[in-house]
Design a protein around this motif. Structure first.
Motif, short mmCIF file in Angstrom:
data_model
loop_
_atom_site.label_atom_id
_atom_site.label_comp_id
_atom_site.label_asym_id
_atom_site.label_seq_id
_atom_site.Cartn_x
_atom_site.Cartn_y
_atom_site.Cartn_z
N THR A 28 -1.08 -7.76 2.03
CA THR A 28 -0.41 -6.71 1.34
C THR A 28 1.00 -6.47 1.68
O THR A 28 1.68 -5.68 1.34
CB THR A 28 -1.14 -5.38 1.32
N VAL A 39 0.67 -1.13 -0.10
CA VAL A 39 0.05 -0.09 0.04
C VAL A 39 0.93 1.16 -0.06
O VAL A 39 0.49 2.21 -0.82
CB VAL A 39 -0.73 0.01 1.28
N SER A 40 1.75 1.28 0.94
CA SER A 40 2.57 2.30 1.00
C SER A 40 3.88 2.67 0.02
O SER A 40 4.41 3.48 -0.20
CB SER A 40 3.39 2.77 2.38
#
Length: 483
Positions: free
Chosen positions: A403, A382-383
């Protein structure tokens, strides 16, 4: 000598901690010891003493400097808390002294531990006139005007006692040598030395400055306050930070102390007259400790430890034997490694770690694979943050989030393993069920065939029929068992 804790001191402190519980100190012997040492003093270890030989006592009899016998043949020069027999300070010797007559403690202006025939173990390197032990456990070298030339409070080992100042020039080291406590400009930090050439901060407490502001450019210092808190100061009047103990502002019967323990936690205690009572701990959750479950392990809050490969049974606090070094050798087997991948993992102290932002998990993995100093990489899809570790993989957090993925090198034969995120069920279990299903299927098919042949002999022809439905049913049962 004695300004920094040496590796040999750390090793000796570890042995000392392991053996202290077998030592029995006789308080009556301490009461008869001197309260001051003058020039010309000498002492040698007494072969008839099996535990602690007192040399110098404070005025209350609560603290004593003396020889502590370790593993029968070794000697530690230490200050102990007499009622509990607990070591509070240890002389940072260059090597281990032996419990035998050539070993000698002497005072000639410097307090010196030596073997006159072979070596100097430790010295205060002073020109004082007397040795004094205060009623706070502080060992001091004084001159004729009673000015302090040297004091043990400036050279702590793994313990701070009440009202002992801890400055940026000092460090606490755990008795196993893995963890350290140090001060930064505005914070207290705990560090782990997981590899020879690197360290990782795993806990950081920044001064809140609620009662006073930090003056930029001036150093801070820390102290365990008698009122039951760990304070950070720049000036004596008002602390810039207060970490309250459970007994905050409660009078306790004995002294307080702060200790960096072997698991990396920083803990505060007070003496209640018969036992040490836990009063504070910097890290309250097991999974937030730097290595609660050992190498290549997972920690799941509320559930405990398991192994990263989802195959090895977790026992004896280890999923894998000790690893060290890197993959940068001159070639051969020492540079070979297998790869383990695991989804649903996260680093416990990622907020204190450096990272690189990368476009994909594959890029993050390749950056570690091509770096011979890299042991593992953890990626957040995600990041896009890629965290790389240059020391053998320790304990990670198990999270229910695919994730977040990990890529881990293991020394040994080259192979690759993928571990899916199926709670409570690993690849090994799935492989066993598939294998069992295959043999059940083959056995059933063989039985059906023999049955058909047998009936054919009796004049009745029965075909074994199609086997697709049987195979499909078999694999459906395996899928259900995975859910």
């Amino acid at each position: 000598m004695g300004e920094r804790i040496t590796p040999s001191t750390i090793q000796f402190l570890f042995i000392l901690t392991a053996s202290i519980f077998h030592s029995i100190i006789t308080p009556s012997l301490v009461g008869a010891t001197a309260q001051e040492l003058l020039k010309g003093f000498t002492a040698t270890p007494d072969p008839s003493i099996s535990s602690f030989q007192p040399i110098l006592s404070d005025s209350t009899g609560n603290f004593s400097l003396g020889f502590l016998r370790v593993n029968r043949t070794q000697l530690a020069l230490t200050v102990i808390h007499v009622p509990s027999s607990e070591p509070l300070w240890l002389a940072a010797t260059a090597s281990s002294a032996r419990w035998s007559e050539p070993t000698k403690l002497s005072f000639n202006g410097s307090l010196v531990l030596s073997d006159p025939h072979t070596r100097l173990f430790w010295s205060t390197s002073t020109s004082g006139d007397r040795v004094f032990l205060s009623n706070t456990s502080n060992l001091q070298i004084l001159d004729d005007s009673r000015s302090v030339l040297w004091q043990s409070f400036n050279y702590p080992t793994n313990t701070l006692v009440e009202n002992q100042n801890f400055t940026a020039q000092m460090q606490l080291a755990s008795s196993n040598g893995v963890y350290q406590m140090r001060l930064g400009d505005t914070f207290i930090g705990l560090y782990a030395k997981f590899n020879r050439d690197s360290e990782q901060i795993y806990w950081k407490h920044k001064a809140l400055q609620a009662k006073a502001n930090i003056v930029v450019g001036l150093p801070i210092y820390a102290r365990v306050n008698s009122e039951g808190f760990l304070g950070m100061y720049q000036f004596e009047e008002t602390p810039v930070d207060v970490q309250s103990f459970s007994s905050f502002q409660i009078q306790v019967p004995g002294i307080r102390l702060l200790r960096l323990e072997q698991d990396g936690n920083l803990k505060g205690y007070f003496w209640n007259g018969s036992n040490w009572v836990l009063d504070y701990q910097a890290i309250s959750e097991q999974c937030q400790l730097p290595e609660p479950c050992g190498l290549y392990s997972l920690c799941q809050p509320g559930k405990g430890c398991s192994c990263l490969d989802n195959q090895t049974a977790y026992s004896s606090s280890e999923c894998r034997q000790s690893e060290s070094g890197d993959f940068c050798g001159g070639g051969g087997s020492q540079n070979k490694f297998s790869i383990l991948r695991r989804k649903g993992v996260e680093l416990p102290h990622k907020d204190l770690m450096g990272y690189e932002k990368m476009a994909s998990l594959d890029q993050c993995e390749r950056s570690c694979e091509m770096n011979c100093s890299c042991w593992s990489a953890v990626y957040n899809n995600v990041s896009g943050f890629c965290y790389k570790l240059d020391y053998p993989t320790r304990t990670l957090l198990a999270v229910d989030d695919d994730t977040k993925s990990g890529y881990f090198k293991e020394k040994g034969a080259e192979r690759k393993r993928e571990v899916g995120f199926v709670p409570g069920f690993g690849l090994l279990g799935g492989a066993i069920l598939v294998t069992v299903g295959f043999f059940v299927f083959m056995g059933y098919r063989f039985w059906k065939t023999r049955r058909a042949i047998h009936r054919f002999d009796e004049g009745t022809v029965i075909s074994p029929g199609p086997y697709k439905d049987l195979a499909s049913a078999s694999f459906r049962s395996i899928e259900l068992s995975n859910r």
